[in-house]
Structure formats: C-alpha cells, structure tokens
Design an enzyme around this catalytic site. Structure first.
Site, PDB file in Angstrom:
ATOM      1  N   CYS A 195      61.080 -24.124 -29.908  1.00  0.00           N
ATOM      2  CA  CYS A 195      62.206 -24.591 -28.906  1.00  0.00           C
ATOM      3  C   CYS A 195      62.620 -26.048 -29.433  1.00  0.00           C
ATOM      4  O   CYS A 195      61.836 -27.040 -29.633  1.00  0.00           O
ATOM      5  CB  CYS A 195      61.899 -24.456 -27.480  1.00  0.00           C
ATOM      6  SG  CYS A 195      60.916 -23.079 -26.871  1.00  0.00           S
ATOM      7  N   GLY A 196      63.788 -26.129 -29.451  1.00  0.00           N
ATOM      8  CA  GLY A 196      64.367 -27.684 -29.697  1.00  0.00           C
ATOM      9  C   GLY A 196      64.254 -28.113 -31.091  1.00  0.00           C
ATOM     10  O   GLY A 196      64.165 -29.304 -31.390  1.00  0.00           O
TER      11      GLY A 196
END
Length: 282
Positions: free
Chosen positions: A127-128
């Site tokens: 994520c991210g």
C-alpha cells in the site's frame, strides 16, 4: 504539520511524545450509514492520501503515496531501505516543501543511479508505494544479519500488543498500517501510515538520522511479512521481524537466506515462527 501520528521513546525521556490533533491528517466526511435496515446520515473520519516526490541530487526519483507525515524520515528511510544510501553521513542536505509534497536530498558524492534504478524498477504489492527499486532475488546478495536479541514468545506478543495500542490514527480511521522498532523490553519508535512500506521506512529514516543501532532491534509490523518488508529489514541489519499478519513464501525464503528470524500471526497470545528459531527462547 498538525498531529504527528507517531510515538518516540528515548532513554532521556521515556514518556510517549504525541502531538496535537490537526486537520491535515484526518478529514471529516458526511456519509449515509445503513445499519440494521435503517438509513441515517452520519460522519466518518478519512485519512488523507497525498503524493510525496523524492528528488535525489536534483533528479526526480520516486513518488510515494502517504499521509504526508514525517516526510524527512520517510524520504531518508526509503533511500536507505532501498539500498541507495548506506548511512546518514552521505547526505549533505535535506529540504522539504510540505505544501508541494516534495523532498530534496543531496548527497556529498554524486552518483549515477538513475538509469540503473529505472532498469530495476518493479511494481510492489504494498500500500502507498508507487514503485520499488529492487528485484526480489536481490535478497541473496545481502550479507547475513548479526546475532541480534534473544527473547521469549511472551515478550514478542507483549511488544506487538504494546505497539497495537499506540495506533491512534488507526483507531480514528481504521485505514492505516503501523510499524514499531523495539528492544526486548519496549517499543522505542512507532509510526503509522496508509502504506506498510511507508511506516517501515519512517522507522528506518528516524533511526538513521538519530544514529540508532538496528542490529539489536525487533521490527514490528501490522502488514503481511512479504519479500519487500524482509528486504528492508535485511538491508539495515534488523535481525527479527514480527508481523500481526502472515508471511509470503518469498518473504520466508529471503528471511531464511539472510538469517532473519521471521514471525507471523503475532496476536491473541499466538505466533508462528517461520525461520531461524534460535533467537526465540521457548
């Protein structure tokens, strides 16, 4: 910056340091809530998601999606855990423009990194993370980590619990991952972000900028123990990685190859030891 969603414990001051609430991390949104067949108007708190672009020696390197917190630590930690930096002394200057979402890092000795890195760039599963600059098999080229600490399963479970209760941002919005750096006795640094990689990089960056040794520490993470997380730990010499989630097959293989004790599903008084159990005192 508003609230800094993290905790730091130091030998000089053992109390948790947490800032004030700010509107730059959380946003309130009006929503429709359906519960038990009844539709009502309500409000929820949303974590912001912003781009942070890192420039190295004047050239754009990568853009990370994050909360925008601790940009200095995130940038330095990313460079370190991706194998671009070896130590803080290599950095001649670091500047942040929080409004523009940009961090400029200048090295004392310029390097021709760009083409090499771009040829190795792979899309990560985390994520991210916009992009990652290694190939998973690079783990076999990393030196084995040091002996590290020895600790009981009960201590590991206790450390994970202590880190879990520090997750103030998660309690507000339920959309973040967290990472902690711990000794066998306590969690010394804690960070939260929308991405599990970002949270780990913030830990690494803080340790690097504050000359904190990592060879005797434990990395705690709420995200899965994938190859990316294991490689980050291996590159900085962290000998024990513990996750609330499970590990991937490649994550276990890499941990085995570099000497990392990899633990998963650390919650509810239970844990799984995937490899190198010699550091666990049963």
């Amino acid at each position: 910056m508003g609230r800094r969603w993290g905790v730091v414990l130091t030998p000089e001051n053992q109390e948790m340091e947490v800032g004030d609430m700010g509107d730059d991390v959380l946003e309130k949104k009006s929503v429709l809530l359906l519960q038990n067949g009844v539709l009502t108007e309500s409000h929820v708190k949303l974590v912001r998601e912003v781009p942070l672009t890192i420039y190295l020696d004047g050239q754009e390197l990568v853009t990370l999606l994050c909360t925008g917190q601790y940009p200095e630590d995130l940038a330095v930690g990313f460079l370190r855990s991706e194998g671009i930096l070896d130590n803080w002394a290599e950095v001649s200057s670091l500047r942040v423009d929080e409004k523009a979402g940009v961090v400029w890092v200048e090295l004392r000795e310029k390097r021709k990194l760009r083409q090499e890195l771009l040829h190795k760039r792979t899309l990560g599963a985390g994520c991210g993370r916009a992009s990652l600059y290694y190939q998973p098999l690079d783990g076999i080229q990393i030196k084995n980590v040091g002996p590290g600490p020895r600790l009981s399963p009960e201590r590991i479970v206790d450390l994970m619990h202590k880190a879990s209760v520090m997750g103030a941002l998660y309690k507000e919005a339920r959309t973040t991952h967290a990472a902690g750096l711990a000794t066998p006795d306590q969690v010394v640094v804690f960070r939260e972000d929308i991405g599990r990689h970002n949270a780990v990089d913030m830990i690494v960056g803080y340790a690097m900028r504050n000359n904190i040794s990592l060879g005797d520490k434990i990395l705690l993470t709420t995200g899965r123990a994938s190859s990316e997380i294991v490689l980050k730990a291996a590159r900085v010499g962290i000998p024990v990685v513990a996750s609330r989630s499970a590990a991937t097959a490649l994550g276990v293989a890499l941990a085995q190859s570099v000497g990392i004790t990899l633990l998963g599903s650390v919650r509810g008084g239970k844990l799984t030891v995937y490899c190198h159990p010699e550091r666990i005192v049963f």
